[in-house]
Design an enzyme around this catalytic site. Structure first.
Site, PDB file in Angstrom:
ATOM      1  N   SER A   1       0.792  -1.236   0.000  1.00  0.00           N
ATOM      2  CA  SER A   1       0.000   0.000   0.000  1.00  0.00           C
ATOM      3  C   SER A   1       0.823   1.286   0.000  1.00  0.00           C
ATOM      4  O   SER A   1       0.242   2.370  -0.016  1.00  0.00           O
ATOM      5  CB  SER A   1      -0.945   0.013   1.199  1.00  0.00           C
ATOM      6  OG  SER A   1      -2.016  -0.878   0.987  1.00  0.00           O
TER       7      SER A   1
ATOM      8  N   LYS B   1      -0.233   3.702  -2.565  1.00  0.00           N
ATOM      9  CA  LYS B   1      -1.254   4.738  -2.373  1.00  0.00           C
ATOM     10  C   LYS B   1      -0.670   6.138  -2.289  1.00  0.00           C
ATOM     11  O   LYS B   1      -1.400   7.126  -2.440  1.00  0.00           O
ATOM     12  CB  LYS B   1      -2.093   4.409  -1.136  1.00  0.00           C
ATOM     13  CG  LYS B   1      -2.965   3.176  -1.345  1.00  0.00           C
ATOM     14  CD  LYS B   1      -3.545   2.641  -0.052  1.00  0.00           C
ATOM     15  CE  LYS B   1      -4.380   1.382  -0.334  1.00  0.00           C
ATOM     16  NZ  LYS B   1      -4.603   0.560   0.849  1.00  0.00           N
TER      17      LYS B   1
ATOM     18  N   SER C   1      -5.496   2.897   5.388  1.00  0.00           N
ATOM     19  CA  SER C   1      -5.075   2.202   4.171  1.00  0.00           C
ATOM     20  C   SER C   1      -6.259   1.580   3.446  1.00  0.00           C
ATOM     21  O   SER C   1      -6.231   0.419   3.027  1.00  0.00           O
ATOM     22  CB  SER C   1      -4.031   1.119   4.495  1.00  0.00           C
ATOM     23  OG  SER C   1      -3.264   0.798   3.353  1.00  0.00           O
TER      24      SER C   1
END
EC number: 3.4.16.4
Length: 296
Positions: free
Chosen positions: A68, A71, A127
């Site tokens: 993640s 992101k 997240s």
């Protein structure tokens, strides 16, 4: 596949971060080791966040999945596109998307209406893969269009060893095709941290979104353990998948000196291991005067 492992790269830490206090002799200061002790991650880098000068690295140009941390690029594309107050309806597609990959979520429900700014908090703190999917669907427009913009942004930033196939960093069914390197991720983090809105988001431990006419009540909490445990932490983003292990892109500051770093695959499953690796690197980077430097 991962690129072949390269050797350890050591870069001189450069000048001291601060002069000793007048009443402290050099004999009282501990000796700085040549590299941080106890770092488990096979891929890592620590740099001066003002200049980008590398302090220490391990396999900095080896491609690896980063979960993640992806992101950060998703947020950057949204922030560079602007219009953060646009109203976005959470699409039905988040349900199948999250179930397919068992992705972490922000608890969004199809049909809720939130602004892009609110969705950035939902994506970066807990997240939320559901938030990443929603932002990509709106800004792409569509997943393919958004992913193309992620890769175009990576090329523009000179991230030649970075490639995206998903806005959350979730793996492809038969492995991974979203990847980066420690060196590229430090550059990405430095670019994102120049944006005040991004900095405000990633340094937040919690964000409360009250219920409104078209949205539920939400409380989003960061997954970044450093924000709670390491004084001076400014962000940035955790990452974790079965393939990537636990990862962390981080920045902290002491006495006006910011350091930025990343660790990839610190542990197969422990977020605490990535945070511990980051603490070791920061303590080493801030040097033997760490205990003498006032907290920000």
């Amino acid at each position: 596949m991962l690129a072949a492992a390269s050797g350890l790269l050591l870069v001189s830490p450069g000048p001291a971060l601060a002069a000793p206090a007048a009443n402290v002799s050099h004999d009282q200061l501990p000796t700085m080791s040549a590299e941080p002790d106890g770092v488990q991650a096979p891929f890592a880098e620590l740099a001066d966040a003002n200049t980008g000068a590398v302090r220490w690295s391990r396999q900095p140009n080896t491609r690896a999945p980063m979960g993640s941390i992806t992101k950060v690029m998703t947020a950057l594309v949204v922030l560079e596109s602007g219009d953060l107050d646009r109203a976005i309806t959470v699409p039905p597609g988040i349900i199948a998307y999250d179930r397919k990959y068992d992705g972490s979520t922000a608890g969004l429900v199809p049909g809720e209406v939130l602004t892009a700014r609110q969705l950035l908090y939902a994506m970066m703190l807990p997240s939320g893969c559901d938030a990443a999917y929603t932002l990509a669907e709106s800004y792409g427009p569509g997943q393919a269009g958004f992913i193309a913009e992620m890769n175009a942004t990576a090329a523009r930033l000179g991230l030649s060893n970075t490639h995206f196939t998903d806005p959350s960093g979730l793996p492809a069914p038969n492995g991974y095709s979203t990847y980066s390197t420690p060196a590229d991720l430090v550059k990405l983090g430095m670019r994102a941290m120049t944006l005040p809105i991004f900095r405000d988001i990633v340094r937040s431990q919690t964000y409360h979104q009250p219920a409104g006419p078209a949205n539920r009540d939400h409380v989003w909490r960061t997954t970044n353990l450093l924000l709670r445990d390491y004084p001076g932490t400014l962000g940035i983003k955790t990452g974790s998948t079965d393939t990537a292990g636990t990862c962390l892109l981080f920045e902290a500051t002491r006495a006006g000196q910011p350091l930025i770093g990343v660790v990839l695959h610190s542990s197969p499953t422990s977020d605490a291991a990535a945070a511990t690796d980051a603490r070791h690197m920061l303590d080493w980077g801030f040097g033997p005067l760490l205990s003498l430097i006032p907290l920000p």
